[in-house]
Design an enzyme around this catalytic site. Structure first.
Site, PDB file in Angstrom:
ATOM      1  N   THR A  90       0.824  -1.228   0.184  1.00  0.00           N
ATOM      2  CA  THR A  90      -0.059  -0.068  -0.161  1.00  0.00           C
ATOM      3  C   THR A  90       0.896   1.319  -0.073  1.00  0.00           C
ATOM      4  O   THR A  90       1.054   1.788   0.899  1.00  0.00           O
ATOM      5  CB  THR A  90      -0.910   0.097   1.268  1.00  0.00           C
ATOM      6  OG1 THR A  90      -0.089  -0.432   2.264  1.00  0.00           O
ATOM      7  CG2 THR A  90      -1.967  -1.067   1.069  1.00  0.00           C
ATOM      8  N   CYS A 275       7.348   1.427   6.504  1.00  0.00           N
ATOM      9  CA  CYS A 275       5.951   1.905   7.252  1.00  0.00           C
ATOM     10  C   CYS A 275       6.003   3.025   7.675  1.00  0.00           C
ATOM     11  O   CYS A 275       4.980   3.864   7.396  1.00  0.00           O
ATOM     12  CB  CYS A 275       5.825   0.814   8.383  1.00  0.00           C
ATOM     13  SG  CYS A 275       5.507  -0.967   7.649  1.00  0.00           S
TER      14      CYS A 275
END
Ligand code: NAD
Ligand code: UDX
Length: 478
Positions: A90, A275
């Site tokens: 993502t 992240c």
């Protein structure tokens, strides 16, 4: 329904290790990890796995071919699965609305469409990818709009908290497992199915169940708060350098407060990894969309401080080297974003290498696990031309060859092996004065000073080598 068959879409840093551990702990469940990349699947089926993660080889060896399978036949795996993890990437959007902040959900949407196209029986679909709040609703919309008669879906949010380099241990001994679902009898039944899988090895009291939105937001919140601690300590590291305080001492004193705790207070060259930045940007974007500009600015400052830390450290390197690195040879020890991984996503070392190359330095790099092709790819991605890479970059297989004839060493990754190198031997083969910039605060600075190095680190002033300051008589004179 009792889950007998699991499929995971996405054989990356999360899908691979997570499903390998599920297969290890649930021998009665067939687990198939699929990826649209044939190359990645071939690597998972080979002796050299596509990712380096301590303990992973052993787990894969124990289960592969028994109840753990890696395949690129996504349709077949979806068809037979009772429960499907979506564990696809993502990344932050690089175009259009929300560019540079919003996550690009095209892979999640692609996975949902694949499920909708293929499924012929009821499925529990589990969001393992980190997604914005409300993503489950979007997935459900796609599934419902393409639903075959007689097929029903439940969507769960089950964010992953593993950290790279310790993934297997994190999965085996998770602080908590978080499962969010629809607040309905069917939603609760689906949550229970997933709980039962984790209960094979995680005590029930550490399995938290909640509603979908809280679960989705908790993942972003956890990463934002972890990163915020690093930016806080890094901001204080600059104060230490300006005053003579030592950030290690400050972190120790602060961390002993049981309300604060000692973890994630290691001042560094700046956080990296796939992240933290992406997920905070995601949170910033959510705040902006909710018309919460102060909250957006607060979280944005965590990223800004991290960028500043990378810049501040690199500027210190250049300034120390008499304000010019042009024509100098500089060694970068460690290219991964942290130790015990070969992953370089958002690694601070990329920023350091790019800046030095832009300034005309020649660089040599050694990292125990990062592939040469990855270093080339990362530097090309930040705009270094292939010709410049060819003429100014050398990659070595060990630290001794990499440091030979260098003016300076910059330690970017805290690999254990860098602590025990023979720095006397390294000093002897370097240009003089020989500099070391310890971006991770892991080296024995007194020993390096004794050898004759000029040492700089983050969050404390170390001064000149001992031999240059032996005439000092008082602390003030230093
Ligand atoms: P990754 O890039 O390593 O792996 C994702 C994989 O998904 C790729 O191999 C890609 O080919 C595959 N893929 C994409 N679309 C697909 C599809 N439709 N069908 C099959 N395969 C498909 O990513 P990752 O690091 O494993 O991260 C995955 C998710 O987990 C992200 O949302 C990330 O934020 C989250 N996460 C990552 C970590 C981490 O440490 N890397 C930790 C916690 C959460
Ligand atoms: C992070 C979260 O920790 C994990 O829970 C989540 O699932 C994914 O994102 P990861 O990025 O793999 O994991 O590694 P982490 O250990 O969090 O380190 C991230 C970066 O912060 C690294 O560059 C690390 O070197 C740096 N770091 C970490 C510091 O600079 N100081 C610290 O005290 C801790």
């Amino acid at each position: 329904m009792v889950v007998k068959n699991i499929c995971c879409l996405g054989a990356g840093y999360v899908g691979g290790p997570t499903c390998s551990v599920i297969a290890l702990k649930c021998p009665e469940i067939k687990v198939t990890v699929v990826d649209k990349s044939k190359e990645r699947i071939a690597q998972w089926n080979s002796d050299k796995l596509p990712i380096y993660e301590p303990g992973l080889d052993e787990v894969v060896k124990a289960c592969r071919g028994k109840n753990l399978f890696f395949s690129h036949d996504c349709n077949a795996a979806i068809l037979e699965a009772d429960l499907i993890f979506i564990s696809v990437n993502t990344p932050t959007k690089t175009f259009g609305n929300g560019k540079g902040r919003a996550p690009d959900l095209k892979f999640v949407e692609g996975a949902a469409r694949m499920i909708a196209d293929v499924a012929q029986s009821n499925k529990i679909v589990v969001e393992k990818s980190t997604v914005p709040v409300n993503a489950a609703e979007s997935i459900m919309k796609i599934l419902k709009a393409n639903q075959r008669p007689g097929v029903s879906y439940q969507i769960l949010s089950n964010p992953e908290f593993l950290a790279e380099g310790t993934a297997i241990n994190d999965l085996l001994n998770a602080d908590r497992v978080l499962i969010g679902g629809e607040e309905s009898p069917a939603g609760e039944a689906a949550i229970e199915e997933l709980c039962q899988i984790y209960e094979h090895w995680i005590p029930r009291k550490r399995i938290l169940t909640t509603n979908t939105w809280s679960s989705e937001l908790s993942k972003l919140a956890a990463n934002a708060m972890l990163a915020q601690r690093i930016s806080s300590i890094n901001s204080l590291s600059a104060v230490c350098e300006a005053t003579g305080a030592d950030i290690a001492e400050v972190a120790r004193a602060v961390g002993l407060d049981s309300r604060i705790g000692p973890k994630f207070l290691q001042a560094s060259i700046g956080f990296g990894g796939s992240c933290f930045q992406k997920d905070i940007l995601n949170l910033v974007y959510i705040c902006e969309c909710l018309n919460l500009p102060q909250q957006a600015a607060y979280w944005q400052s965590v990223i800004d401080m991290n960028e500043h830390q990378k810049h501040r450290f690199t500027a210190k390197v250049i300034e120390s080297l008499l304000n010019t690195v042009s024509g100098k040879k500089i060694c970068i020890l460690g290219f991964a974003f942290k130790k015990n991984t070969g992953d370089t996503r958002e690694s601070a070392a990329i920023y350091v290498a790019k800046t030095l190359l832009d300034e005309g330095a020649s660089i040599s790099i050694y990292d125990p696990k990062v592939e040469n092709s990855q270093i080339h790819e990362d530097l090309k991605y930040v705009g270094i031309t292939p010709e410049h890479i060819e003429s100014h970059l050398s990659i070595f297989k060990d630290a001794y060859s990499a440091t030979k004839d260098c003016h300076a060493i910059i330690l970017c990754t805290e690999w254990d092996e860098f602590v025990t190198l023979d720095y006397e031997a390294i000093y002897d083969q370097m240009m003089k004065p020989a500099y070391i910039f310890d971006g991770r605060k892991i080296l024995d600075h007194n020993n390096l000073l004794r050898i004759g190095f000029h040492v700089e680190t983050i969050g404390s002033r170390l001064g000149q080598p001992f031999k240059n300051r032996r005439y000092s008589t008082s602390p003030q004179a230093l």
